[in-house]
Write an enzyme that holds these catalytic residues in place. Structure first.
Site, PDB file in Angstrom:
ATOM      1  NE  ARG A   1      -4.415   2.405   3.189  1.00 31.61           N
ATOM      2  CZ  ARG A   1      -4.474   1.293   3.864  1.00 31.61           C
ATOM      3  NH1 ARG A   1      -3.394   0.764   4.370  1.00 31.61           N
ATOM      4  NH2 ARG A   1      -5.621   0.695   4.060  1.00 31.61           N
TER       5      ARG A   1
ATOM      6  CE1 TYR B   1     -13.877  -5.177   1.572  1.00 31.27           C
ATOM      7  CE2 TYR B   1     -12.279  -6.751   0.731  1.00 31.27           C
ATOM      8  CZ  TYR B   1     -12.607  -5.716   1.574  1.00 31.27           C
ATOM      9  OH  TYR B   1     -11.667  -5.191   2.432  1.00 31.27           O
TER      10      TYR B   1
ATOM     11  CG  ASP C   1      -9.143  -1.286  -4.290  1.00 30.43           C
ATOM     12  OD1 ASP C   1      -8.485  -0.782  -3.366  1.00 30.43           O
ATOM     13  OD2 ASP C   1     -10.052  -2.113  -4.104  1.00 30.43           O
TER      14      ASP C   1
ATOM     15  NE  ARG D   1      -3.714  -0.528  -0.019  1.00 31.83           N
ATOM     16  CZ  ARG D   1      -4.908  -0.540   0.557  1.00 31.83           C
ATOM     17  NH1 ARG D   1      -5.243  -1.525   1.330  1.00 31.83           N
ATOM     18  NH2 ARG D   1      -5.765   0.416   0.322  1.00 31.83           N
TER      19      ARG D   1
ATOM     20  NE  ARG E   1      -7.497  11.107   0.361  1.00 28.09           N
ATOM     21  CZ  ARG E   1      -7.158  10.465   1.470  1.00 28.09           C
ATOM     22  NH1 ARG E   1      -7.052   9.160   1.460  1.00 28.09           N
ATOM     23  NH2 ARG E   1      -6.911  11.124   2.560  1.00 28.09           N
TER      24      ARG E   1
END
Ligand code: CP3
Length: 342
Positions: free
Chosen positions: A31, A153, A76, A27, A40
């Site tokens: 982030r 998910y 993702d 990751r 973002r």
């Protein structure tokens, strides 16, 4: 295509003799990096993922700013359920939501399994662009979610502490669960091969929630699909399997065609080495929260970690993804400590 100037991670996966291990952080793209946080504010998550120029920019940020030995595609794991036809929403600070969960055979039959290549074209475009922009500086890692984690998910519809609905689906309708797992597996194999064609030098399969399964259930619902993916993709590029929390599966997985196994901090390097008979490259396993410790302590513990794993057949990494609250200089200290190892 340009030659790789730094191929440490590929050498480590082949078991070559190393002077120091390669280092990257799960990751790492996104982030915690201030430049990512700025982007973002301008573009929503799937715009960032689906615009090759943005995905490329974000992928390169940790290479340029933190000095890691590999780039990982900014994307993702949920792009696969999305390409299969499920709506995936990502609200900031809320995590993913899939409003139309899988419950029945009809739901599984309705999933799109043929045009996935077409709808994921933006991924391959991004990989080609990244490869070009990297210009051989470091290898490029492609990735996908493991079938069990994606089932979690797709059935649960959102993150969960227990994944009890996903487990209920597996335990009460095992045939349906296996048909869904197989569909995800088939698509993932095509997807990862296409990523390699587009420029990925190696791929990692994230089984983030495999450790929620008992060893017996892991063998039923996770392991066979991880092994199928490793078997099918390994002839195209090295495969790293990361079944988080499933240290009990290390002996079996070390006999698969995977080139590397990721481990988290719930197992010592010595235990992981002995469970895998020293026969496979291991990746991990620094507790991501330890990056909040003072820098001298990070450096000391990284050195101890490398001492314990040894420099060969080893890729220094965290035991799970880096967290949004990690100061950039602490992430850099982690990477520098590996590079300074002698
Ligand atoms: O490694 C990298 O930096 C590449 C990019 C990457 C993302 N997601 C970007 C992302 C990778 C490899 C992933 C994998 C992923 N996605 C996993 C497996 C790895 C793991 O951490 O266990 C999982 C379980 C997901 C599902 C997912 N996507 C969740 C739970 C979330 C929400 C919160 C979070 O940050 O984990 C996402 C969104 C997401 N994917 C973000 C990023 C940078 C955060 C959203 C944002 O920054 O706007």
């Amino acid at each position: 295509m340009s030659e790789l100037k730094n191929d440490l991670i590929l050498k480590a996966l082949k078991g070559e003799k190393m002077s120091r291990p390669p280092v990257w952080m799960m990751r790492q793209a996104g982030r915690y990096l201030p430049d990512y946080i700025k982007l973002r504010e301008k573009y929503d998550f799937f715009t960032r993922v689906q615009t090759p120029e943005l995905a490329c920019e974000i992928t390169l940020q940790p290479v340029d700013q933190v000095g890691v030995d590999a780039a990982i595609l900014f994307s993702d794991i949920l792009v696969i359920p999305q390409a299969m036809g499920l709506t995936v929403l990502l609200e900031e600070n809320k995590g993913p939501v899939l409003p139309n969960v899988i419950k029945t055979k009809e739901d599984i039959d309705a999933l799109n399994c043929t045009e996935v290549d077409e709808s994921l074209n933006y991924v391959y475009k991004a990989l080609k662009l990244i490869k070009q922009e990297l210009n051989g500086r470091v290898p490029l890692i492609g990735f996908a979610g493991a079938p069990w984690t994606l089932l979690c998910y797709m059935v649960e519809g959102k993150g969960s502490k227990t994944w009890d609905k996903a487990k209920q689906f597996c335990f009460t309708q095992p045939e349906l669960a296996h048909s869904l797992l197989q569909k995800i597996t088939d698509i993932t194999i095509l997807y990862l091969k296409a990523q390699v064609n587009a420029g990925a030098d190696l791929v990692q399969v994230f089984d983030s929630w495999s450790g929620m399964l008992s060893p017996a259930d892991f063998k039923l619902f996770a392991q066979p699909y991880l092994v199928q993916i490793a078997d099918a993709v390994s002839s195209h590029a090295p495969v790293i399997l990361f079944p988080k929390g499933s240290w009990y599966a290390l002996p079996d997985l070390s006999k698969s065609s995977a080139a590397g196994l990721g481990i988290d901090w719930s197992i010592t390097p010595e235990m992981a080495r002995s469970m895998t008979n020293n026969s496979i490259t291991l990746q991990g396993n620094f507790d991501p929260s330890k990056l909040l410790a003072p820098i001298p302590q990070i450096k000391k513990e990284v050195k101890e970690m490398i001492d314990a794993f040894g420099v060969n057949r080893y890729i220094a990494n965290l035991g799970h993804g880096i967290m949004p609250n990690i100061p950039v200089d602490h992430a850099r200290a982690f990477v520098d400590a590996v590079k300074e190892y002698a």
